[in-house]
Write an enzyme that holds these catalytic residues in place. Structure first.
Site, mmCIF file in Angstrom:
data_model
loop_
_atom_site.group_PDB
_atom_site.id
_atom_site.type_symbol
_atom_site.label_atom_id
_atom_site.label_comp_id
_atom_site.label_asym_id
_atom_site.label_seq_id
_atom_site.Cartn_x
_atom_site.Cartn_y
_atom_site.Cartn_z
ATOM 1 N N ARG A 93 9.373 -8.534 -15.434
ATOM 2 C CA ARG A 93 9.467 -7.986 -14.066
ATOM 3 C C ARG A 93 10.913 -7.700 -13.699
ATOM 4 O O ARG A 93 11.228 -6.743 -13.016
ATOM 5 C CB ARG A 93 8.950 -9.014 -13.048
ATOM 6 N N ASN A 105 9.996 -3.005 5.006
ATOM 7 C CA ASN A 105 8.626 -2.846 4.519
ATOM 8 C C ASN A 105 7.699 -2.623 5.706
ATOM 9 O O ASN A 105 7.921 -3.179 6.779
ATOM 10 C CB ASN A 105 8.206 -4.126 3.783
ATOM 11 N N HIS A 144 3.729 -3.196 6.804
ATOM 12 C CA HIS A 144 2.603 -4.019 6.356
ATOM 13 C C HIS A 144 1.455 -3.921 7.367
ATOM 14 O O HIS A 144 1.671 -4.061 8.573
ATOM 15 C CB HIS A 144 3.067 -5.477 6.218
ATOM 16 N N GLY A 170 10.590 -13.706 0.072
ATOM 17 C CA GLY A 170 9.190 -14.139 0.167
ATOM 18 C C GLY A 170 8.248 -12.941 0.192
ATOM 19 O O GLY A 170 8.679 -11.790 0.103
HETATM 20 C C1 GAR Z 1 -0.049 1.230 4.400
HETATM 21 O O1 GAR Z 1 -1.009 0.848 5.328
HETATM 22 C C2 GAR Z 1 0.900 0.069 4.109
HETATM 23 O O2 GAR Z 1 1.124 -0.747 5.209
HETATM 24 C C3 GAR Z 1 0.139 -0.666 3.042
HETATM 25 O O3 GAR Z 1 -0.343 0.356 2.213
HETATM 26 C C4 GAR Z 1 -0.654 1.501 3.021
HETATM 27 C C5 GAR Z 1 -0.078 2.724 2.362
HETATM 28 O O4 GAR Z 1 -0.566 3.886 2.956
HETATM 29 N N1 GAR Z 1 0.998 -1.592 2.379
HETATM 30 C C6 GAR Z 1 0.624 -2.811 2.019
HETATM 31 O O5 GAR Z 1 -0.518 -3.232 2.148
HETATM 32 C C7 GAR Z 1 1.726 -3.657 1.405
HETATM 33 N N2 GAR Z 1 1.333 -5.019 1.368
HETATM 34 P P1 GAR Z 1 0.070 5.320 2.625
HETATM 35 O O6 GAR Z 1 0.209 5.374 1.089
HETATM 36 O O7 GAR Z 1 -0.925 6.293 3.129
HETATM 37 O O8 GAR Z 1 1.389 5.395 3.329
#
Ligand code: GAR
Length: 193
Positions: free
Chosen positions: A64, A106, A108, A142
């Protein structure tokens, strides 16, 4: 002008919202490059806007850390002021986070600290939450634990499926992400960890 690199894994609708917002010179930010961990369909948005893309597939690396070093080298090549994880579905190791901190944010799909991790929408539904939402936060070492920059609530409806709820969250999420990046670009919001 705030120089931004966006990392995605999926459809890139949040990326698209940022690319659209950056069209206005008053917005104060430009997406310089978009990276992914797979040949994500969302990369097409970047191509449409003439923004360079790169894919760094973890499957091609022994560890990683080695993958994250290669990803970091690609990101740093564009000398960003800010890196936005917009649906980037891999946990980044400490070496990556430390190199960019605090200029790494980020988005979320839950009201953190509730429902961290990769299945936030599913977890909120199965917990019977009446309200969930979206959180934009600075990334620390985290999982979804860094300092929060903004949150917005979304009500869970009785007949919601994972997909209907996530789509409603994403409508709010796109607006909030654009607003947070605008505030950073216009120096109304300072980042720290
Ligand atoms: C979004 O809702 C983002 O918050 C989530 O993936 C989606 C991407 O949508 N991210 C996570 O769950 C990270 N833990 P998109 O590709 O249409 O922007």
């Amino acid at each position: 002008m705030l120089s931004v690199v966006v990392l995605i894994s999926g459809s890139g609708s949040n990326l698209r919202a940022l690319l659209d917002a950056c069209q206005s010179p008053l917005f104060g930010a430009k997406v310089r490059a978009v990276g992914a961990d797979n040949p994500a369909t969302g990369l097409e948005h970047a191509e449409l806007f003439g923004v360079p893309t790169f894919v760094v597939d973890p499957g091609r690396f022994e560890t990683r850390e080695a993958w994250a070093d290669a990803l970091l080298a690609n990101v740093q090549h564009f000398e960003p002021d800010l890196v936005v994880l917009a649906g980037f579905m891999r946990i980044l190791p400490a070496n990556f986070v430390q190199a960019l901190s605090p200029n790494l944010i980020n988005t979320h799909p839950s009201l953190l600290p509730a429902f961290p991790g990769a299945h936030a929408v599913r977890d909120a539904l199965s917990a019977g939450a009446k309200t969930t939402g979206v959180t934009i936060h600075v990334v620390d070492e985290g999982v979804d634990t860094g300092p929060q920059l903004a949150q917005r609530e979304v009500q869970v409806e009785v007949n919601d499926t994972q997909s209907s709820l996530h789509e409603r969250i994403k409508v709010v999420e796109r607006e909030l992400l654009v607003d947070v990046v605008r505030q950073i670009a216009q120096q109304q919001l300072q980042l720290s960890v």
